[in-house]
Design a protein around this motif. Structure first.
Motif, mmCIF file in Angstrom:
data_model
loop_
_atom_site.group_PDB
_atom_site.id
_atom_site.type_symbol
_atom_site.label_atom_id
_atom_site.label_comp_id
_atom_site.label_asym_id
_atom_site.label_seq_id
_atom_site.Cartn_x
_atom_site.Cartn_y
_atom_site.Cartn_z
ATOM 1 N N VAL A 66 35.395 40.984 38.183
ATOM 2 C CA VAL A 66 36.330 39.937 38.565
ATOM 3 C C VAL A 66 37.595 40.151 37.736
ATOM 4 O O VAL A 66 37.532 40.551 36.575
ATOM 5 C CB VAL A 66 35.750 38.524 38.332
ATOM 6 C CG1 VAL A 66 35.435 38.277 36.856
ATOM 7 C CG2 VAL A 66 36.680 37.454 38.868
ATOM 8 N N ALA A 84 37.679 39.435 43.378
ATOM 9 C CA ALA A 84 36.515 40.281 43.132
ATOM 10 C C ALA A 84 36.615 41.490 44.049
ATOM 11 O O ALA A 84 36.808 41.330 45.259
ATOM 12 C CB ALA A 84 35.220 39.523 43.398
ATOM 13 N N GLY A 146 32.865 35.186 38.227
ATOM 14 C CA GLY A 146 33.223 35.920 39.428
ATOM 15 C C GLY A 146 32.573 37.282 39.545
ATOM 16 O O GLY A 146 32.480 37.834 40.658
ATOM 17 N N PHE A 147 32.105 37.842 38.444
ATOM 18 C CA PHE A 147 31.415 39.136 38.493
ATOM 19 C C PHE A 147 30.089 39.026 39.253
ATOM 20 O O PHE A 147 29.521 40.043 39.655
ATOM 21 C CB PHE A 147 31.159 39.661 37.066
ATOM 22 C CG PHE A 147 30.328 38.752 36.220
ATOM 23 C CD1 PHE A 147 28.949 38.857 36.211
ATOM 24 C CD2 PHE A 147 30.920 37.764 35.448
ATOM 25 C CE1 PHE A 147 28.172 38.005 35.448
ATOM 26 C CE2 PHE A 147 30.157 36.905 34.684
ATOM 27 C CZ PHE A 147 28.788 37.021 34.680
ATOM 28 N N GLU A 150 29.558 40.132 43.507
ATOM 29 C CA GLU A 150 29.005 41.381 44.060
ATOM 30 C C GLU A 150 27.493 41.308 44.220
ATOM 31 O O GLU A 150 26.971 41.558 45.326
ATOM 32 C CB GLU A 150 29.417 42.577 43.204
ATOM 33 C CG GLU A 150 29.166 43.927 43.877
ATOM 34 C CD GLU A 150 27.740 44.452 43.738
ATOM 35 O OE1 GLU A 150 27.330 45.296 44.556
ATOM 36 O OE2 GLU A 150 27.021 43.997 42.812
#
Length: 354
Positions: A66, A84, A146-147, A150
């Motif tokens: 992110v 992202a 936000g990571f 994925e």
């Protein structure tokens, strides 16, 4: 700028220096906030998965990222916008039918590269560039996590494809089971708990254990596979309408068929090493045919799944996010993010903050 990479001469994460990239037309420059570490990163490090970009002596790691748009460069994005990045990219920058259709996740080997995994540098760097089409907006309210977009997108796609196999008839699932109690399995378990009457998670941990505690807090039933193998789930608990495999343990692919209920579907995401063992092929065939069972495989995800994952991220409870992230470290102490002890669930390398 600082990057975390792996070299051809070393199998551990290395703090390296590279020039700050300049975006090409159609690309934005992104300042990295956080990058997650998962099992694929460990596989890249030990050489069992992925491959270096052509002509390089190293590869920048990281595919769960992110960041914040630093330079929109005419892409239509806004400076300061949280994004992202997706993972797959066009091979040698040349498009093909899968990318033209917006379905790079369905491309076969050789028709894509994957950033931080195979043939392309990843996001574990202070800055990276990306075409705007592969950057998905993330609300600032969840930028810290936000990571996770994925890995959540991987489950969004897996669920979509699994459920699509049941669309031709009136499927009314009640039970679901996740094989694997890593971070992806736990995130998926929470998602399934919102939809199914009864959920289970299969692992190989002794209590007390932080992942088992999370399973309990989600409201699911923990199953120790050392005591109850997957194919014995129907006798010990119940046959499952839906099974999500995230272990890479090859026998699980075949045990899943036995564990499924009539009309059930199992989705495989783990990537095992080559492994030869005996199976009763006739019984396996009969189970699938006579009981309308389905077994599918899935890998990667595309933009629409990332967009769905952003919505799911906003729904995740704060306690789960706090319990999942067990390590946050800076690039200078990156080794801590790649430690693989029983207390490690999700590790993050933090480059900057909003």
């Amino acid at each position: 700028m600082k990057v975390i990479g792996v070299t051809r001469d070393d199998d551990g994460p290395q703090l390296l220096e590279r020039e700050r990239p300049s975006p090409d037309p159609g690309e934005a420059l992104v300042r990295t906030l956080r990058v997650g570490v998962d099992g694929t990163d460990h596989e890249v490090l030990n050489g069992s998965h992925g491959g270096f970009p052509d002509g390089t002596d190293h590869m920048v790691l990281g595919h769960e990222a992110v960041g914040v748009v630093e330079e929109p460069n005419g892409t239509g994005l806004e400076t300061g916008q949280v994004v992202a990045p997706t993972v797959r990219r066009k091979p040698n920058g040349e498009t093909n039918e899968y990318f033209r259709r917006g379905e790079p996740d369905m491309a076969p080997d050789g028709e894509y590269t994957e950033r931080g995994i195979v043939g392309d540098h990843g996001f574990m760097a202070e800055y990276f560039t990306s075409p705007a089409d592969f950057l998905v907006p993330v609300p600032e309210s969840v930028a810290e996590y936000g990571f996770l977009v994925e890995p959540l997108s991987i489950t969004e796609k897996a669920n979509e494809h699994a459920y699509a196999t049941r669309e031709p008839f009136d499927w009314r699932p009640e039970s679901a089971c996740v094989l694997g109690n890593g971070s992806l399995g736990l995130l998926t378990l929470w998602m399934l708990e919102q939809e199914y009457d009864r959920t289970y998670c299969v692992g190989r941990r002794d209590r007390p254990d932080p992942t088992v505690d999370i399973i309990d807090d989600i409201g699911s039933t923990y199953v120790d596979s050392r005591e109850t193998p997957v194919d014995e789930l129907p006798d010990a608990h119940e046959a499952m309408d839906y099974i999500y495999e995230a272990t890479g343990f090859a026998p699980h692919a075949f045990q899943t068929v036995k564990a499924l209920d009539q009309n059930g579907v199992g989705v495989l995401l783990g990537i095992p090493e080559p492994w030869e063992f005996e199976v009763d092929g006739g019984s396996l065939h009969n189970e699938i045919v006579l009981h309308n069972k389905c077994l599918i495989g899935t890998v990667n995800s595309h933009v629409s799944h990332f967009e769905d994952a952003v919505e799911t991220l906003q729904e995740l409870p704060e306690w789960l996010l706090d319990d999942l992230v067990t390590t946050v470290t800076d690039p200078e102490h990156v080794e801590a993010a790649f430690e693989d002890g029983d207390d490690q669930i999700k590790a993050v390398v933090e480059f900057d903050s909003l």
